[in-house]
Design a protein around this motif. Structure first.
Motif, PDB file in Angstrom:
ATOM      1  N   ASP A   1       0.818  -1.214   0.000  1.00  0.00           N
ATOM      2  CA  ASP A   1       0.000   0.000   0.000  1.00  0.00           C
ATOM      3  C   ASP A   1       0.855   1.269   0.000  1.00  0.00           C
ATOM      4  O   ASP A   1       0.394   2.342  -0.394  1.00  0.00           O
ATOM      5  N   TYR A   2       2.103   1.159   0.504  1.00  0.00           N
ATOM      6  CA  TYR A   2       3.006   2.322   0.483  1.00  0.00           C
ATOM      7  C   TYR A   2       4.115   2.031  -0.506  1.00  0.00           C
ATOM      8  O   TYR A   2       4.890   1.083  -0.316  1.00  0.00           O
ATOM      9  N   ARG A   3       4.190   2.818  -1.586  1.00  0.00           N
ATOM     10  CA  ARG A   3       5.129   2.522  -2.678  1.00  0.00           C
ATOM     11  C   ARG A   3       6.026   3.700  -2.971  1.00  0.00           C
ATOM     12  O   ARG A   3       6.617   3.785  -4.055  1.00  0.00           O
ATOM     13  N   SER A   4       6.108   4.639  -2.037  1.00  0.00           N
ATOM     14  CA  SER A   4       6.829   5.880  -2.316  1.00  0.00           C
ATOM     15  C   SER A   4       8.200   5.862  -1.638  1.00  0.00           C
ATOM     16  O   SER A   4       8.601   4.882  -1.026  1.00  0.00           O
ATOM     17  N   HIS A   5       8.921   6.972  -1.755  1.00  0.00           N
ATOM     18  CA  HIS A   5      10.269   7.027  -1.175  1.00  0.00           C
ATOM     19  C   HIS A   5      10.197   7.115   0.346  1.00  0.00           C
ATOM     20  O   HIS A   5       9.157   7.442   0.917  1.00  0.00           O
ATOM     21  N   THR A   6      11.307   6.784   0.988  1.00  0.00           N
ATOM     22  CA  THR A   6      11.318   6.642   2.444  1.00  0.00           C
ATOM     23  C   THR A   6      12.056   7.772   3.159  1.00  0.00           C
ATOM     24  O   THR A   6      12.307   7.669   4.357  1.00  0.00           O
ATOM     25  N   ALA A   7      12.424   8.835   2.423  1.00  0.00           N
ATOM     26  CA  ALA A   7      13.105   9.963   3.080  1.00  0.00           C
ATOM     27  C   ALA A   7      12.218  10.502   4.188  1.00  0.00           C
ATOM     28  O   ALA A   7      11.021  10.733   3.982  1.00  0.00           O
ATOM     29  N   GLY A   8      12.803  10.670   5.380  1.00  0.00           N
ATOM     30  CA  GLY A   8      12.045  11.247   6.490  1.00  0.00           C
ATOM     31  C   GLY A   8      11.194  10.247   7.237  1.00  0.00           C
ATOM     32  O   GLY A   8      10.624  10.566   8.275  1.00  0.00           O
ATOM     33  N   LEU A   9      11.092   9.009   6.756  1.00  0.00           N
ATOM     34  CA  LEU A   9      10.344   7.979   7.485  1.00  0.00           C
ATOM     35  C   LEU A   9      11.280   7.253   8.450  1.00  0.00           C
ATOM     36  O   LEU A   9      12.485   7.202   8.253  1.00  0.00           O
ATOM     37  N   GLY A  10      10.701   6.654   9.483  1.00  0.00           N
ATOM     38  CA  GLY A  10      11.491   5.833  10.405  1.00  0.00           C
ATOM     39  C   GLY A  10      12.652   6.592  11.004  1.00  0.00           C
ATOM     40  O   GLY A  10      13.747   6.050  11.146  1.00  0.00           O
ATOM     41  N   ALA A  11      12.428   7.861  11.326  1.00  0.00           N
ATOM     42  CA  ALA A  11      13.509   8.723  11.823  1.00  0.00           C
ATOM     43  C   ALA A  11      14.243   8.061  12.975  1.00  0.00           C
ATOM     44  O   ALA A  11      13.626   7.595  13.924  1.00  0.00           O
ATOM     45  N   GLY A  12      15.559   8.049  12.890  1.00  0.00           N
ATOM     46  CA  GLY A  12      16.365   7.463  13.944  1.00  0.00           C
ATOM     47  C   GLY A  12      16.781   6.033  13.657  1.00  0.00           C
ATOM     48  O   GLY A  12      17.625   5.491  14.352  1.00  0.00           O
ATOM     49  N   TYR A  13      16.213   5.435  12.617  1.00  0.00           N
ATOM     50  CA  TYR A  13      16.598   4.067  12.257  1.00  0.00           C
ATOM     51  C   TYR A  13      17.345   4.072  10.933  1.00  0.00           C
ATOM     52  O   TYR A  13      17.028   4.817  10.014  1.00  0.00           O
ATOM     53  N   LEU A  14      18.369   3.212  10.885  1.00  0.00           N
ATOM     54  CA  LEU A  14      19.198   3.074   9.690  1.00  0.00           C
ATOM     55  C   LEU A  14      18.338   2.631   8.504  1.00  0.00           C
ATOM     56  O   LEU A  14      17.585   1.659   8.609  1.00  0.00           O
ATOM     57  N   GLN A  15      18.445   3.367   7.395  1.00  0.00           N
ATOM     58  CA  GLN A  15      17.830   2.920   6.152  1.00  0.00           C
ATOM     59  C   GLN A  15      18.939   2.429   5.224  1.00  0.00           C
ATOM     60  O   GLN A  15      20.067   2.896   5.312  1.00  0.00           O
ATOM     61  N   THR A  16      18.589   1.488   4.349  1.00  0.00           N
ATOM     62  CA  THR A  16      19.647   0.899   3.526  1.00  0.00           C
ATOM     63  C   THR A  16      19.248   0.750   2.068  1.00  0.00           C
ATOM     64  O   THR A  16      18.077   0.535   1.743  1.00  0.00           O
ATOM     65  N   ASN A  17      20.273   0.846   1.215  1.00  0.00           N
ATOM     66  CA  ASN A  17      20.188   0.389  -0.163  1.00  0.00           C
ATOM     67  C   ASN A  17      20.180  -1.141  -0.169  1.00  0.00           C
ATOM     68  O   ASN A  17      20.677  -1.764   0.777  1.00  0.00           O
ATOM     69  N   ILE A  18      19.653  -1.719  -1.226  1.00  0.00           N
ATOM     70  CA  ILE A  18      19.560  -3.186  -1.317  1.00  0.00           C
ATOM     71  C   ILE A  18      20.113  -3.666  -2.662  1.00  0.00           C
ATOM     72  O   ILE A  18      19.892  -3.013  -3.696  1.00  0.00           O
TER      73      ILE A  18
END
Lengths: 264, 264
Positions: free
Chosen positions: A16-33
């Motif tokens: 249901d969420y297919r957009s970019h993740t900038a600003g989401l999950g603040a404080g948690y490491l985001q990663t390339n895959i």
């Protein structure tokens, strides 16, 4: 859109969420895959080890196991990234929001740190970054820096550009150096020609961003670098995240190491 | 014995210098070594990635190539370590000073950061360490901390102990945290029982060192951990450095990343 982390993750998993993740999950490491057949995995891992600034490795799955056990309690790499790019023989074939039907028993998933981490730290330190403030994608350029090859993986380093006021340049370098798992210190500052970039207003990826009067353009190693190396390697199949559409992990951004403490 | 770095390296390569490398090549990264058949390489690399404090990976050879090209201009892993331990089926078989006759086309050599780096930094910051001042080997213990397994590699974390005055404890932690490629911050301070260590005067490896009156014992992840994991994996052959007999690289200890800048 400000949803709690759990809600965002559920929405991503359901598609249901297919957009970019900038600003989401603040404080948690985001990663390339990057997901590759095991036959390519050792060389790709060597490529990351030899090029830690563009390719800071933060997690690797067991072969055939889609659960990223060291990055979260319940992260299924087949469903938990908002959008994926599928490369066939080194060429972008299509984008999808779920790879359950593509995952096979011989695949290995790699997670690489991304620049969201240090951009947040820059913002908190009062160093404004144009593309963040204007909600565009950072401008990225193919530089003249050769990466260190490993097996079939090779190519030029891709760099991202952020222009800052001269008074902020040292601070920006110092802050980002504290995040070795998020590309670390800049690889260059000043004249874009020093990296072989002819026109800094025309990025090879992302959106243009201005260099304001008197501002210093600063360049960081960029997570698009491994995508270029993957294209060069011509694996029969490779699946990456769609740029900007990252995996959100359970690892705090300020963790000393990107490994979940085991449940005791 | 204080020889210039070039002379030490020549003597090591010729087999004339067979002793430990503590205090040699000051300012350059020294590393633990593990050499394994390629069939074990991907799992061992995953083991290191998942356990970065005991196993901070700083270099990996190409399969079959004995030159550690990212760690030095002319480092031949077959001759450039003062002494090696050879494990057959997971058991220590013998120690040798040259592995030219054992190296095969399917071998991969791994270099892991070691504690010499942060011990030098502690000394420079005025934090005395007993075993350094008394020229003994640091006391090491099998802890009750499980490492994160990868394939056949698993086991408890081995820790090294350094007792410091309470006034130095925070400084020692803070300094070592700055060296993620040399085991980083301590994993424990205070009561050895917290790590399942029954008697801190009887180390499992190395020499005993006293905990002085009022001193705080501090414990760091230790580079012997991968040797324990390697024994568990029972590879048909594995070659490591002999403890204390490290590879001296061309990488400055304060380098941001452990990769030699390519010659342009």
């Amino acid at each position: 859109m400000k949803l709690p982390l759990g809600a965002v993750r559920g929405a991503i998993r359901r598609g249901d969420y297919r957009s970019h993740t900038a600003g989401l999950g603040a404080g948690y490491l985001q990663t390339n895959i990057a997901i590759l057949p095991q036959a390519f995995a050792l060389d790709f891992m060597r490529y990351c080890q030899r090029n830690p600034k563009p390719c800071p490795l933060v997690g690797v799955s067991d072969t055939g196991n889609p659960m990223m056990t060291t990055l979260g309690r319940d992260i299924d790499i087949r469903t938990d990234v908002p959008a994926y790019n599928v490369y066939i023989d080194g060429k972008l074939d299509r984008s999808v929001t779920d790879i359950t039907d593509l995952w096979t028993d011989d695949m290995v998933a790699f997670a690489l740190g991304c620049s969201f981490t240090f951009e947040r730290a820059l913002a908190e330190a009062g160093v404004p970054v144009w593309h963040v403030e204007h909600d565009t994608t950072v401008p990225m350029f193919r530089s003249n820096i050769d990466t260190v090859p490993a097996g079939p993986f090779s190519g030029k380093m891709v760099v991202s550009m952020r222009a800052v006021d001269p008074a902020h340049a040292d601070k920006a370098a110092e802050i980002s150096r504290r995040f070795p798992l998020a590309h670390g210190a800049p690889v260059h500052r000043g004249d874009p020609a020093g990296l072989g970039i002819a026109d800094a207003t025309r990025p090879d990826w992302g959106d243009p961003a201005p260099i304001g009067p008197g501002q210093v353009p600063m360049f960081w190693a960029c997570g698009v670098t491994p995508q270029v190396a993957i294209e060069a390697a011509r694996a029969p199949i490779c699946i990456t995240h769609k740029p900007g559409h990252m995996l959100i992990t359970d690892i705090p951004e300020d963790a000393e190491v990107p490994v979940l403490a085991p449940v005791s």
